[in-house]
Design an enzyme around this catalytic site. Structure first.
Site, PDB file in Angstrom:
ATOM      1  N   GLU A   1       0.532  -7.438  -4.276  1.00  0.00           N
ATOM      2  CA  GLU A   1       0.277  -6.794  -3.095  1.00  0.00           C
ATOM      3  C   GLU A   1       0.105  -8.099  -2.478  1.00  0.00           C
ATOM      4  OE1 GLU A   1      -2.157  -3.503  -0.628  1.00  0.00           O
ATOM      5  OE2 GLU A   1      -3.245  -3.348  -2.230  1.00  0.00           O
TER       6      GLU A   1
ATOM      7  N   ASP B   1       1.909  -2.906   1.942  1.00  0.00           N
ATOM      8  CA  ASP B   1       1.074  -1.742   2.289  1.00  0.00           C
ATOM      9  C   ASP B   1       1.312  -2.635   3.677  1.00  0.00           C
ATOM     10  OD1 ASP B   1      -1.101  -1.711   3.648  1.00  0.00           O
ATOM     11  OD2 ASP B   1      -2.291  -0.983   2.139  1.00  0.00           O
TER      12      ASP B   1
ATOM     13  N   GLN C   1       2.025   1.893   1.672  1.00  0.00           N
ATOM     14  CA  GLN C   1       0.505   2.478   2.055  1.00  0.00           C
ATOM     15  C   GLN C   1       0.797   1.886   2.830  1.00  0.00           C
ATOM     16  OE1 GLN C   1      -1.822   0.098  -0.989  1.00  0.00           O
ATOM     17  NE2 GLN C   1      -2.724   1.830  -2.553  1.00  0.00           N
TER      18      GLN C   1
ATOM     19  N   GLU D   1      -4.220   4.819   2.228  1.00  0.00           N
ATOM     20  CA  GLU D   1      -4.893   4.419   1.949  1.00  0.00           C
ATOM     21  C   GLU D   1      -5.945   4.282   3.493  1.00  0.00           C
ATOM     22  OE1 GLU D   1      -5.954   0.998  -0.963  1.00  0.00           O
ATOM     23  OE2 GLU D   1      -4.624   0.749   0.082  1.00  0.00           O
TER      24      GLU D   1
END
Length: 264
Positions: A143, A178, A206, A242
Site C-alpha cells: 500500500e 487507499d 479503502q 478505514e
C-alpha cells in the site's frame, strides 16, 4: 453496488475490540478488516466472525515495533528474518480466519539509507512472501501511504507500487489502493481508478474523508461519484472503511445508508 468492510481498528472505538464485531453486524456490515489480530488468539477472532456472520477480508502482517514507531519491515536490510517470521505468523492467522489478503507494510526509510538497497530488500521480501502465501490461497498486498500521516514511509505513489508488483511478477502480489492516501499524495483519483482497476492488480480499496480522515461524506472527495466509477469499472473486491468517525460510528453511517449497502 460496492461492498464495504468495517475497519474495526478505527470504527466502533466506543466498544471494546471484541464487541466491535457485533456492532458492525448490527449496522449491516458483512465483512471486517483491522490493523492487527495478534493481541487475540486466532480461534477467538474466528468465533466472533462465525457468531455474527462476518467475513475477514484483510489485516496486516506484523510491522515490527509498532508502539516504538516502526511501520513495517519489508524494505529494511538486516530485518529479513524478523520479516519472515512475522509473515508466517500472519499466514497462520489468515488460515484460521479464512482471510484471503494480508497487507505487508513497507517500513520507514532509515536515516542515511540508500533507496536502491531498500528497494532491493523490499522486492526480495515481497517475492518470498508471495511464494509462501500462494499455496494458502492468500494475496499479499502493498500500500502506498502518504508521508503526512506516516513521514518517511518508503512507498507513496501508485505508479511505484504497480511497478514493483510487475517487477516481482507474482500473481498473488497486488496493490492496496487507499483513496485517502491517493488524494493527499497525487490527487486525480478518478483517473487513477480508471487506470489501475482494469489491470486486475488492485486487490483492495479503502476510503476516508480528506483531509481529516473522518466519514467519507466529510471532506473534499465526492465518494458517491467515486463509488459509481468503481461500479462502472466492475471492481468485485471490498472497500475498507478505514476512517475515524467524527462522532459515534453508527450515527455517522448516513453516507452508507443513503448511497450504498454494506452487503454484497
Amino acid at each position: 453496488m460496492p461492498r464495504f468492510a468495517a475497519n474495526l481498528s478505527m470504527l466502533y472505538n466506543e466498544h471494546d475490540f471484541l464487541d466491535r464485531f457485533a456492532a458492525a453486524a448490527r449496522d449491516g456490515f458483512k465483512a471486517v478488516e483491522y490493523l492487527f489480530p495478534y493481541a487475540f488468539e486466532a480461534h477467538t477472532l474466528a468465533q466472533r466472525l462465525s457468531d455474527y456472520g462476518l467475513e475477514q477480508v484483510l489485516f496486516n502482517a506484523p510491522p515490527g515495533n509498532w508502539d516504538g514507531g516502526e511501520r513495517g519491515l519489508a524494505c529494511l536490510p538486516g530485518r529479513e528474518e524478523e520479516f519472515r517470521e512475522g509473515l508466517l505468523r500472519a499466514l497462520d492467522y489468515a488460515g484460521v480466519l479464512g482471510c484471503p489478503r494480508v497487507h505487508v507494510m513497507a517500513g520507514l526509510i532509515p536515516a542515511g539509507a540508500e533507496r536502491s538497497a531498500l528497494r532491493a530488500t523490499y522486492l526480495a521480501n515481497l517475492a518470498w512472501a508471495a511464494e509462501q502465501a500462494a499455496p494458502r490461497s492468500v494475496n499479499v498486498l502493498i500500500e502506498p501511504i502518504n508521508t503526512r500521516d506516516i513521514p518517511g514511509f518508503f512507498l507513496n505513489r501508485q505508479a511505484e507500487a504497480h511497478a514493483i508488483v510487475a517487477e516481482v511478477g507474482a500473481p498473488n502480489l497486488l496493490v492496496q489502493m487507499d483513496l485517502y492516501h491517493l488524494q493527499i499524495v497525487e490527487g486525480d483519483v478518478t483517473m487513477a481508478l480508471r487506470k489501475y482497476l482494469p489491470t486486475g492488480k488492485v486487490g483492495h480499496l479503502q476510503i476516508a474523508g480528506v483531509p481529516m480522515r473522518h466519514e467519507p461524506d466529510l471532506g473534499e472527495l465526492n465518494h458517491d461519484y467515486l463509488f459509481s466509477v468503481i461500479d462502472e469499472l466492475g471492481f468485485k473486491g471490498w472497500i475498507g472503511c478505514e476512517y475515524r468517525p467524527k462522532g459515534g460510528t453508527s450515527e455517522g453511517l448516513g453516507w452508507l445508508r443513503q448511497n450504498a449497502k454494506p452487503t454484497a
